[in-house]
Structure formats: structure tokens, C-alpha cells
Design an enzyme around this catalytic site. Structure first.
Site, PDB file in Angstrom:
ATOM      1  N   HIS A  72       0.847  -1.202   0.000  1.00 13.39           N
ATOM      2  CA  HIS A  72       0.000   0.000   0.000  1.00 13.39           C
ATOM      3  C   HIS A  72       0.873   1.239   0.000  1.00 13.39           C
ATOM      4  O   HIS A  72       1.899   1.284   0.681  1.00 13.39           O
ATOM      5  CB  HIS A  72      -0.957   0.007   1.192  1.00 13.39           C
ATOM      6  CG  HIS A  72      -0.292   0.048   2.541  1.00 13.39           C
ATOM      7  ND1 HIS A  72       0.045   1.231   3.177  1.00 13.39           N
ATOM      8  CD2 HIS A  72       0.108  -0.927   3.388  1.00 13.39           C
ATOM      9  CE1 HIS A  72       0.606   0.960   4.347  1.00 13.39           C
ATOM     10  NE2 HIS A  72       0.664  -0.348   4.497  1.00 13.39           N
ATOM     11  N   ASP A  74      -0.643   4.239   0.630  1.00  5.99           N
ATOM     12  CA  ASP A  74      -1.235   5.222   1.545  1.00  5.99           C
ATOM     13  C   ASP A  74      -0.515   5.167   2.891  1.00  5.99           C
ATOM     14  O   ASP A  74       0.073   4.137   3.258  1.00  5.99           O
ATOM     15  CB  ASP A  74      -2.748   5.019   1.712  1.00  5.99           C
ATOM     16  CG  ASP A  74      -3.116   3.682   2.324  1.00  5.99           C
ATOM     17  OD1 ASP A  74      -2.479   2.675   1.961  1.00  5.99           O
ATOM     18  OD2 ASP A  74      -4.020   3.640   3.182  1.00  5.99           O
ATOM     19  N   ASP A 105       6.503   1.910   6.585  1.00  5.50           N
ATOM     20  CA  ASP A 105       5.154   1.342   6.397  1.00  5.50           C
ATOM     21  C   ASP A 105       4.427   2.100   5.309  1.00  5.50           C
ATOM     22  O   ASP A 105       3.733   3.063   5.601  1.00  5.50           O
ATOM     23  CB  ASP A 105       4.398   1.389   7.729  1.00  5.50           C
ATOM     24  CG  ASP A 105       3.047   0.717   7.659  1.00  5.50           C
ATOM     25  OD1 ASP A 105       2.758   0.027   6.659  1.00  5.50           O
ATOM     26  OD2 ASP A 105       2.256   0.902   8.591  1.00  5.50           O
ATOM     27  N   GLU A 140      -5.273   1.056   2.785  1.00  6.60           N
ATOM     28  CA  GLU A 140      -4.951   0.018   3.764  1.00  6.60           C
ATOM     29  C   GLU A 140      -5.020   0.574   5.160  1.00  6.60           C
ATOM     30  O   GLU A 140      -5.494  -0.078   6.077  1.00  6.60           O
ATOM     31  CB  GLU A 140      -3.550  -0.549   3.492  1.00  6.60           C
ATOM     32  CG  GLU A 140      -3.276  -1.890   4.173  1.00  6.60           C
ATOM     33  CD  GLU A 140      -2.786  -1.778   5.611  1.00  6.60           C
ATOM     34  OE1 GLU A 140      -2.842  -2.775   6.329  1.00  6.60           O
ATOM     35  OE2 GLU A 140      -2.357  -0.682   6.014  1.00  6.60           O
ATOM     36  N   GLU A 141      -4.542   1.805   5.330  1.00  3.20           N
ATOM     37  CA  GLU A 141      -4.394   2.362   6.676  1.00  3.20           C
ATOM     38  C   GLU A 141      -5.727   2.806   7.287  1.00  3.20           C
ATOM     39  O   GLU A 141      -5.825   3.010   8.489  1.00  3.20           O
ATOM     40  CB  GLU A 141      -3.421   3.548   6.653  1.00  3.20           C
ATOM     41  CG  GLU A 141      -1.983   3.166   6.292  1.00  3.20           C
ATOM     42  CD  GLU A 141      -1.297   2.364   7.392  1.00  3.20           C
ATOM     43  OE1 GLU A 141      -1.956   1.983   8.367  1.00  3.20           O
ATOM     44  OE2 GLU A 141      -0.093   2.098   7.252  1.00  3.20           O
ATOM     45  N   GLU A 169       4.754  -5.668   4.127  1.00  4.51           N
ATOM     46  CA  GLU A 169       4.561  -4.935   5.391  1.00  4.51           C
ATOM     47  C   GLU A 169       5.801  -5.098   6.279  1.00  4.51           C
ATOM     48  O   GLU A 169       6.484  -6.119   6.213  1.00  4.51           O
ATOM     49  CB  GLU A 169       3.347  -5.483   6.145  1.00  4.51           C
ATOM     50  CG  GLU A 169       2.008  -5.163   5.510  1.00  4.51           C
ATOM     51  CD  GLU A 169       1.565  -3.722   5.746  1.00  4.51           C
ATOM     52  OE1 GLU A 169       2.314  -2.940   6.379  1.00  4.51           O
ATOM     53  OE2 GLU A 169       0.483  -3.373   5.254  1.00  4.51           O
ATOM     54  N   HIS A 357       4.344   4.415  11.895  1.00 11.68           N
ATOM     55  CA  HIS A 357       3.280   5.268  12.455  1.00 11.68           C
ATOM     56  C   HIS A 357       3.808   6.257  13.499  1.00 11.68           C
ATOM     57  O   HIS A 357       3.023   6.970  14.122  1.00 11.68           O
ATOM     58  CB  HIS A 357       2.131   4.443  13.062  1.00 11.68           C
ATOM     59  CG  HIS A 357       1.363   3.632  12.058  1.00 11.68           C
ATOM     60  ND1 HIS A 357       0.049   3.281  12.220  1.00 11.68           N
ATOM     61  CD2 HIS A 357       1.725   3.106  10.866  1.00 11.68           C
ATOM     62  CE1 HIS A 357      -0.360   2.569  11.182  1.00 11.68           C
ATOM     63  NE2 HIS A 357       0.654   2.451  10.344  1.00 11.68           N
TER      64      HIS A 357
HETATM   65 ZN   LIG Z   1       1.282  -1.042   6.390  1.00 12.44          ZN
END
Ligand SMILES: [Zn+2]
Length: 384
Positions: A72, A74, A105, A140-141, A169, A357
Site C-alpha cells: 500500500h 497510503d 510502512d 490500507e491504513e 509490510e 506510524h
Molecule cells: Zn502497512
């Protein structure tokens, strides 16, 4: 000249692709992949009540086996940008480290896989022995409804078949090569509702306080669900909120609620788990507590990818490059692997997850280069 994973990752980080915005990230990949001879498609998915989201599917080669890489572009929002030591969307490299939201990520993982694939193609006359595909989503997030789940269906409707998938991931815990994720626990949300009878606190005999019954049921539902299984830790039910919503000091409420989440292993199916919880609540209520359980729909079923030739190949490739033998883990939250597993066996392997994150999310340049070498070796062995 070999493709540079750090440059690709840097350019991706510079795209402000906070879900659901594409931010130029998929456009950038489309150009890169088309230039290398991939057949590239974009697909925007939407449904009422959600923002439309852009996705990308690319493939080179027509033959099987078809090795799929999923990911992903995003990212989660950066939070307070002033607390970052390098701006979150600048893609700055400092102290041999790439800084930025998504570095780990998982724009870094995508960059490494693409660099590995381009290098492999370069060394083999521009064609794989089978096919290499990329399934990249922008959803995805967040709620993950207009992303991988729909893109897989879209691809299947076109007749696409996948043989094995690597989801990039950040799977590693401490150091690159320590962990492959080979399954995930399921996740299920419910609300326990106890109904009583409202009344004045000075006259409790005329009321029925539902908090009393809720206490009994909460205690009963916190007994262990199992002792774990071969591939999983024990299932766990956790209460996340207890709500009466009563602003009045002299009122016995008429209803009390408690929300809970269950992370469950492969000893349960979703429906069997619901039955188990309802039976336990019924036994504890013993006919004296008036309750109901509302279940929220869940698309996060438990799954495990049983070790096979592809797992062995991945472990070998990782060991050859890093000298480490990764352990197979099923820990952590859910990921898009829960959707991919319905189409082909899926393993998750990417960067080290420590800063994902977080403020100052970052990936060491050395890790980007090593991960590229690992993916490169996986591809070579896969078609070798
Ligand atoms: Zn991820």
C-alpha cells in the site's frame, strides 16, 4: 545501471498520500513500471459513505507461476509536523537514514521490491520465466474497503491467477531478517447490552440496576478462551469501553453497555466464537440478567499460511543475505494478507517495524539495500 531502492523510496515519501489521497504515489509507480515493460492498470473503487480510492495493478509476463508482490502507498497522517526532525514528506536522507512518513510502512518495502524486480528483469533480457505482478492499494491504513479486497476481485474477474504472494509490510521486530509473518489472528467486535428498569436511587426496590448484571457478565467473559495453538498465542477478549451515559446523580439507569474486541486464533471460527461467548454470558446470567450481544460485521478472519516450498524459499533467501533464520510469526494486528489468503498463499516480509506510524519514521539506507537483495534472491530462486 541498477535500480536504486533509496531513490524510489525517497520519491514515494515525497508524495503526500495520506489515505484516501493518491498524492501522486501511484502515478509515480505507474511511470516507473510501464517504462520497465509492465502492463499497468489503475482502478478507482468507491461505495456509498466512503471516499473513492485509487489502486494499481501491474504485471509483466504471461506465463505461470505468477509471483505477486502486494503493498500500500497510503500512509497515516504525520501528526504535528513540527515535532519531526526532518519534514515528514521531504524524503530527506541524513545519517545514512531515509526519514519520512511511510519510509517503513510501507513505501520502503515497495521501493525495494520494485528495485529487485527491475534488477532481475535487467539480468534476464527484460522478461521473467513466469510472471511478476504488483498489487498496490491506496486504502490500507483506513477502513480498507476500497483497496486490496476489491482489487483482488477486479483482478480475478480479468482472469488473473496468483501462485504466491509476498506482502511487504514491516514484519521484522528488531533487525532485518528476524521475522516472517505467516498468518494473522482474527478480530471480532461486539457490544454487550444489559437492560434493567430505570428508577429513583432512593427507591431501588422499584428499579432494576443493569450495572449489577453487566458486572457479572463482564467478569464471566474475561475467563480464558483457549490456551493457544501450534501457530498462535491464546485468544483474548478485551473490554474497551463500559458505558451507561447517565449524567444524573439520583437516577438508576435503564441500560448499560460494554464494548469488547476479541483477537482469536485458529481454534475458533467467527461463528463458533460468537456461540461460545453467548453461551458463557447465558450461563453467567442464569436467567436473572436481561442481556443481548450485538456483533459488528468483521472481515478479519484468522488464517495461517502453512509452511511449504515457498516459505522454505523465503527463509533460504533471507538466511543467504542476512545470515539470520527468520521465525514464522502470527502476532500483531490485521493486514491485507487476510484478503490475499483467499487467492494464494501469502507471506509478509518487509522492513523493521520499530518506527512505523511514529514521529520520525525512518529506514536505514543499509536496510533498504539489504531488503532489496533479499527480494532479488527470492525472485531469482522462484523462477530458477
Ligand atoms: Zn502497512
Amino acid at each position: 545501471m541498477p535500480a536504486d531502492p533509496v531513490a524510489i523510496a525517497r520519491d514515494l515519501v515525497r508524495c503526500r498520500s495520506v489515505t484516501p489521497d493518491e498524492g501522486g504515489a501511484l502515478g509515480f509507480l505507474q511511470g516507473l513500471l510501464a517504462q520497465a515493460g509492465f502492463d499497468v492498470h489503475r482502478a478507482v473503487f468507491a461505495e456509498p459513505g466512503t471516499a473513492p480510492v485509487d489502486n494499481l495493478y501491474a504485471r509483466i509476463g504471461l506465463a505461470r507461476p505468477n509471483l505477486l508482490f502486494a503493498g500500500h502507498t497510503d500512509v497515516v497522517p504525520p501528526g504535528n509536523e513540527a515535532s519531526w526532525s526532518h519534514p515528514p514528506f521531504a524524503g530527506e536522507v541524513a545519517s545514512a537514514t531515509l526519514f519520512g512518513r511511510g519510509a517503513v510502512d510501507m513505501k520502503g518495502g515497495i521501493a525495494c521490491f520494485i528495485a529487485a524486480a527491475l534488477d532481475y528483469l535487467d539480468a534476464h533480457g527484460g522478461k521473467p520465466k513466469g510472471s511478476i505482478s504488483l498489487l498496490i492499494t491506496g486504502d490500507e491504513e483506513s477502513i480498507a474497503v476500497n483497496g486490496t479486497v476489491k482489487l483482488l476481485k477486479w483482478a480475478a474477474d480479468r482472469g488473473e491467477k496468483f501462485d504466491n504472494c509476498v506482502l511487504g509490510e514491516p514484519s521484522n521486530v528488531e533487525v532485518l531478517g528476524d521475522t516472517i509473518k505467516a498468518g494473522r489472528r482474527g478480530s471480532l467486535n461486539g457490544t454487550l447490552i444489559v437492560t434493567g428498569r430505570q428508577g429513583h436511587v432512593a427507591y431501588p426496590e422499584r428499579a432494576d440496576n443493569p450495572i449489577r448484571g453487566l458486572n457479572v457478565l463482564i467478569a464471566a467473559l474475561q475467563t480464558p478462551l483457549d490456551a493457544g495453538s501450534e501457530h498462535f498465542s491464546p485468544s483474548n477478549l478485551e473490554f474497551t469501553s463500559v458505558d451507561v451515559g447517565n449524567p444524573t446523580v439520583n437516577l438508576i439507569p435503564g441500560e448499560a453497555r460494554a464494548r469488547f474486541n476479541i483477537r482469536y486464533n485458529d481454534r475458533h471460527s467467527q461463528s463458533a466464537l460468537k456461540t461460545l461467548i453467548e453461551k458463557r454470558a447465558q450461563a453467567a446470567a442464569a436467567g436473572r440478567v436481561n442481556f443481548a450481544i450485538e456483533w459488528q460485521p468483521s472481515n478479519a478472519d484468522v488464517f495461517v499460511t502453512e509452511p511449504g516450498p515457498f516459505t522454505a524459499l523465503a527463509i533460504t533467501a533471507i538466511a543467504e543475505v542476512t545470515g539470520r533464520t527468520p521465525k514464522l510469526s502470527t502476532s500483531g494486528g490485521t493486514s491485507d494478507a487476510r484478503f490475499i489468503k483467499d487467492y494464494c498463499p501469502v507471506l509478509e516480509f518487509g522492513l523493521v517495524g520499530q518506527t512505523m506510524h511514529a514521529v520520525d519514521e525512518r529506514a536505514p539506507v543499509a536496510d533498504l539495500i539489504t531488503l532489496t537483495a533479499i527480494y532479488r534472491r527470492m525472485i531469482e530462486r522462484y523462477f530458477g
